[in-house]
Enzyme design. Structure first.
Site, PDB file in Angstrom:
ATOM      1  N   LYS A 225      -5.457 -11.484   5.526  1.00 45.08           N
ATOM      2  CA  LYS A 225      -5.005 -12.260   6.521  1.00 45.08           C
ATOM      3  C   LYS A 225      -5.846 -13.482   6.830  1.00 45.08           C
ATOM      4  O   LYS A 225      -6.919 -13.519   6.254  1.00 45.08           O
ATOM      5  CB  LYS A 225      -5.242 -11.212   7.927  1.00 45.08           C
ATOM      6  CG  LYS A 225      -3.813 -10.197   7.926  1.00 45.08           C
ATOM      7  CD  LYS A 225      -3.650  -9.415   9.135  1.00 45.08           C
ATOM      8  CE  LYS A 225      -2.682  -8.829   9.169  1.00 45.08           C
ATOM      9  NZ  LYS A 225      -2.571  -7.715  10.097  1.00 45.08           N
ATOM     10  N   ARG A 259      -3.815  -0.473   5.773  1.00 46.96           N
ATOM     11  CA  ARG A 259      -2.412  -0.976   5.284  1.00 46.96           C
ATOM     12  C   ARG A 259      -3.046  -2.348   4.413  1.00 46.96           C
ATOM     13  O   ARG A 259      -3.468  -3.114   4.728  1.00 46.96           O
ATOM     14  CB  ARG A 259      -1.713  -1.464   6.508  1.00 46.96           C
ATOM     15  CG  ARG A 259      -0.446  -2.100   6.160  1.00 46.96           C
ATOM     16  CD  ARG A 259       0.283  -2.544   7.398  1.00 46.96           C
ATOM     17  NE  ARG A 259       1.675  -3.198   7.316  1.00 46.96           N
ATOM     18  CZ  ARG A 259       1.693  -4.375   6.924  1.00 46.96           C
ATOM     19  NH1 ARG A 259       0.799  -5.262   7.022  1.00 46.96           N
ATOM     20  NH2 ARG A 259       2.702  -4.905   6.655  1.00 46.96           N
TER      21      ARG A 259
HETATM   22  C1  7PJ Z   1       0.317  -5.332  10.353  1.00 44.34           C
HETATM   23  C2  7PJ Z   1       1.589  -4.700  10.340  1.00 44.34           C
HETATM   24  C3  7PJ Z   1      -0.663  -4.854  11.018  1.00 44.34           C
HETATM   25  C4  7PJ Z   1       0.660  -2.916  11.326  1.00 44.34           C
HETATM   26  C5  7PJ Z   1       1.971  -6.659   9.310  1.00 44.34           C
HETATM   27  C6  7PJ Z   1       0.722  -9.180   7.437  1.00 44.34           C
HETATM   28  C7  7PJ Z   1       1.807  -9.082   8.387  1.00 44.34           C
HETATM   29  N1  7PJ Z   1       1.838  -3.408  10.909  1.00 44.34           N
HETATM   30  N2  7PJ Z   1       2.655  -5.553   9.897  1.00 44.34           N
HETATM   31  N3  7PJ Z   1      -0.512  -3.599  11.367  1.00 44.34           N
HETATM   32  N4  7PJ Z   1       0.938  -6.630   9.822  1.00 44.34           N
HETATM   33  N5  7PJ Z   1       0.759  -1.826  11.731  1.00 44.34           N
HETATM   34  O1  7PJ Z   1       0.803  -7.997   6.676  1.00 44.34           O
HETATM   35  O2  7PJ Z   1      -0.003 -10.066   7.144  1.00 44.34           O
HETATM   36  O3  7PJ Z   1      -1.686  -5.312  10.863  1.00 44.34           O
HETATM   37  S1  7PJ Z   1       2.705  -8.157   8.894  1.00 44.34           S
END
Ligand code: 7PJ
Length: 280
Positions: A225, A259
């Site tokens: 990010k 994640r």
């Molecule tokens: C996240 C997500 C996060 C959860 C995305 C990216 C953007 N779901 N989906 N937490 N980010 N729970 O992966 O850069 O931080 S999409």
């Protein structure tokens, strides 16, 4: 060590044992090398099989790009992207999480065998609570200020940690009031979703407090990010080391699930971190 259970559809995890790795599987057209749908399913299956070899715990399938400024995707299109992938992956023996804000997608995904619903919108859409209520799928309740279209325009908080915590508490209360078992729920401060770098850093440092206050496991998504870019000065394709640092900072704060894009590297980093910190 006490048992801390997460119900995740067909699967269950003891979160007290070790942090879990959620691997990101994007099924948006811009994530395929040919820029189109032609090889989409093949790419998704290959990507998932590689993650499984690398030691992934949960695969998070996303059919709607939520990068800042991304347009929203019609429900029919999101279903066309996500559903074939669920059918193709559901017998691989790994829980499937679906990254969606849309109640229709949640319902269809659960019927098809999805084990978790990950909603960056915190189940705020009309019908979202009802869509997930009567299943045993895991849930990730994330905080976002604004929408993916406008969220990075002017993030604004008087007290970012207090406000995010209050929001997550309210959304979890709404789920629990619908009859959802606590052991299905994870919370996520939503790094980068309507937050400046300073907001993100404050939230990263607050994971342990937030988890204790709400009594629910935290899932943290920092991988690649802009916050990692801001701290390291690196472009998107040079953020692996920074992202590993982010994952370790999150689990050091007590996050139970990270994640990530880079599953193999994160699994290794966590194994070593775990060897050096485990006290049982
Ligand atoms: C996240 C997500 C996060 C959860 C995305 C990216 C953007 N779901 N989906 N937490 N980010 N729970 O992966 O850069 O931080 S999409």
């Amino acid at each position: 060590m006490s048992r801390e259970y997460l119900q995740c559809g067909r699967f269950g995890f003891d979160l007290a044992k070790r942090p879990l790795v959620m691997g990101i599987l994007n099924v948006t057209p811009d994530s395929f090398s040919d820029g189109g749908r032609h090889h989409a399913l093949e790419f998704a299956v290959e990507g998932a099989e590689q993650m499984i070899r690398d030691g992934v715990d949960i695969i998070d399938i996303g059919g709607e790009s939520t990068r800042p400024g991304s347009p929203s995707v019609p429900v029919e299109e999101e279903l066309r992207r996500v559903m074939p992938v669920i059918y193709a992956l559901r017998e691989l023996g790994v829980p499937l999480s679906i990254d969606t804000c849309k109640p229709e997608v949640m319902r269809e995904a659960i019927i098809a065998g999805a084990d978790m619903i990950n909603d960056i919108n915190g189940f705020r859409a009309p019908g979202a609570l009802e869509a997930v209520r009567d299943s045993d799928c895991g849930l990730c309740v994330m905080h976002m200020q604004g929408t993916p279209q406008d969220m990075q325009a002017q993030p604004d908080y008087a007290d970012v940690v207090g406000e995010v915590t209050a929001f997550l508490r309210a959304r979890c209360d709404a789920l629990i009031a619908e009859g959802v078992a606590r052991e299905r729920i994870t919370i996520d401060p939503g790094f980068g979703f309507g937050k400046t770098v300073a907001h993100n850093v404050a939230l990263l440092r607050s994971i342990s407090n937030m988890q204790r206050e709400l009594g629910l496991p935290v899932l943290a998504g920092l991988s690649r990010k802009s916050m990692i870019g801001a701290i390291t000065g690196r472009p998107l394709d040079e953020r692996l080391a920074g992202s590993l640092g982010g994952a370790l900072a999150a689990v050091a704060q007590g996050a139970r699930i990270v994640r990530v894009h880079d599953v193999a590297e994160t699994v290794d980093a966590l194994k070593v971190w775990q060897a050096g910190t485990k006290n049982n």
